[in-house]
Scaffold this motif. Sequence first.
Motif, mmCIF file in Angstrom:
data_model
loop_
_atom_site.group_PDB
_atom_site.id
_atom_site.type_symbol
_atom_site.label_atom_id
_atom_site.label_comp_id
_atom_site.label_asym_id
_atom_site.label_seq_id
_atom_site.Cartn_x
_atom_site.Cartn_y
_atom_site.Cartn_z
ATOM 1 N N MET A 109 0.778 -1.195 0.040
ATOM 2 C CA MET A 109 0.271 -0.092 -0.031
ATOM 3 C C MET A 109 1.014 1.271 -0.213
ATOM 4 O O MET A 109 2.043 1.290 0.405
ATOM 5 N N ILE A 110 0.384 2.150 -0.575
ATOM 6 C CA ILE A 110 1.143 3.390 -0.800
ATOM 7 C C ILE A 110 0.050 4.563 -0.408
ATOM 8 O O ILE A 110 -1.091 4.562 -0.825
ATOM 9 N N GLY A 111 0.719 5.884 0.143
ATOM 10 C CA GLY A 111 -0.198 7.023 0.435
ATOM 11 C C GLY A 111 0.772 8.146 0.071
ATOM 12 O O GLY A 111 2.106 8.023 0.028
ATOM 13 N N ASN A 112 0.128 9.165 -0.432
ATOM 14 C CA ASN A 112 1.019 10.263 -0.544
ATOM 15 C C ASN A 112 0.186 11.693 -0.495
ATOM 16 O O ASN A 112 -1.077 11.595 -0.436
ATOM 17 N N ASP A 113 0.855 12.821 -0.135
ATOM 18 C CA ASP A 113 0.094 13.858 -0.125
ATOM 19 C C ASP A 113 1.011 15.043 -0.513
ATOM 20 O O ASP A 113 2.119 14.985 -0.533
ATOM 21 N N VAL A 114 0.224 16.080 -1.073
ATOM 22 C CA VAL A 114 0.806 17.151 -1.617
ATOM 23 C C VAL A 114 0.305 18.474 -1.183
ATOM 24 O O VAL A 114 -0.844 18.546 -1.085
ATOM 25 N N ILE A 115 1.076 19.370 -0.830
ATOM 26 C CA ILE A 115 0.644 20.845 -0.277
ATOM 27 C C ILE A 115 1.226 21.835 -1.215
ATOM 28 O O ILE A 115 2.461 21.950 -1.261
ATOM 29 N N ASP A 116 0.386 22.654 -1.515
ATOM 30 C CA ASP A 116 0.756 24.058 -2.104
ATOM 31 C C ASP A 116 0.904 25.044 -0.995
ATOM 32 O O ASP A 116 0.079 25.466 -0.338
ATOM 33 N N LEU A 117 2.178 25.196 -0.668
ATOM 34 C CA LEU A 117 2.417 25.937 0.463
ATOM 35 C C LEU A 117 1.963 27.289 0.180
ATOM 36 O O LEU A 117 1.622 28.228 1.332
ATOM 37 N N ALA A 118 2.185 27.863 -0.938
ATOM 38 C CA ALA A 118 1.471 29.214 -1.081
ATOM 39 C C ALA A 118 -0.198 29.278 -0.807
ATOM 40 O O ALA A 118 -0.426 30.531 -0.056
ATOM 41 N N LEU A 119 -0.669 28.429 -1.328
ATOM 42 C CA LEU A 119 -2.173 28.407 -1.162
ATOM 43 C C LEU A 119 -2.316 27.958 0.352
ATOM 44 O O LEU A 119 -3.398 28.771 1.082
ATOM 45 N N ALA A 120 -1.610 27.319 0.944
ATOM 46 C CA ALA A 120 -1.753 27.035 2.617
ATOM 47 C C ALA A 120 -1.598 28.243 3.303
ATOM 48 O O ALA A 120 -2.248 28.464 4.448
ATOM 49 N N ARG A 121 -0.746 29.044 2.941
ATOM 50 C CA ARG A 121 -0.556 30.597 3.565
ATOM 51 C C ARG A 121 -1.748 31.209 3.668
ATOM 52 O O ARG A 121 -2.083 31.900 4.512
ATOM 53 N N VAL A 122 -2.435 31.099 2.378
ATOM 54 C CA VAL A 122 -3.814 32.051 2.399
ATOM 55 C C VAL A 122 -4.819 31.406 2.714
ATOM 56 O O VAL A 122 -5.738 32.193 3.398
ATOM 57 N N GLU A 123 -5.097 29.957 2.923
ATOM 58 C CA GLU A 123 -6.191 29.501 3.131
ATOM 59 C C GLU A 123 -6.239 29.111 4.515
ATOM 60 O O GLU A 123 -7.490 28.693 5.056
ATOM 61 N N SER A 124 -5.171 28.936 5.299
ATOM 62 C CA SER A 124 -5.069 28.145 6.635
ATOM 63 C C SER A 124 -4.417 28.966 7.706
ATOM 64 O O SER A 124 -3.656 29.669 7.483
ATOM 65 N N ASN A 125 -5.102 29.117 8.732
ATOM 66 C CA ASN A 125 -4.337 29.673 10.014
ATOM 67 C C ASN A 125 -4.246 28.869 10.916
ATOM 68 O O ASN A 125 -5.156 28.723 11.896
ATOM 69 N N TRP A 126 -3.130 27.984 11.153
ATOM 70 C CA TRP A 126 -2.860 26.985 12.111
ATOM 71 C C TRP A 126 -2.863 27.441 13.314
ATOM 72 O O TRP A 126 -2.633 27.007 14.398
#
Length: 159
Positions: free
Chosen positions: A1-18
């Motif tokens: 089994m395999i899993g992967n995740d990709v994150i657009d860091l520029a979009l994450a900076r705009v859309e998320s407030n951790w």
Amino acid sequence: MIGNDVIDLALARVESNWQRKGCLDKLFTTKEQNLIFSAKNPTLMVWILWSRKEAVYKIIRQEDGLRGFYPLKIENTDYDSGIVCFNKKEYYTKTVQKGDMLHTIALRNLQFNKISELNTSIEIHKKDEIPFIITNGKNHFISKSHHGRFEKILLLNLS
């Protein structure tokens, strides 16, 4: 089994407030939060740890069919070696950052050399929401991830 995740860091900076109140407590264990707060770049550490959890979650879905939101049960137990645990099972992860793209691959073993990246135009089927491709009449489970400008489709070649 395999899993992967990709994150657009520029979009994450705009859309998320951790940094909003209570966010980290819902997503990360105390050990993981300590990694975040001690990092030179806490924002990047948030996304690395989250990406590893997401990649492992995709394997859990394939293996056990478990659906739900349980990020505190998926824990980055050894940051340097990329080991992530869930229900006493170890998963191995590798995370790479290229510009604004953060990409994590997760496996149950250390066979990272047997991974192929597939063309994003490939025909993908789903069974119980789990993606697979058909080659030579056989089903092969894959992992597909996309966020913002980036998409990755991976296959683990075990034959």
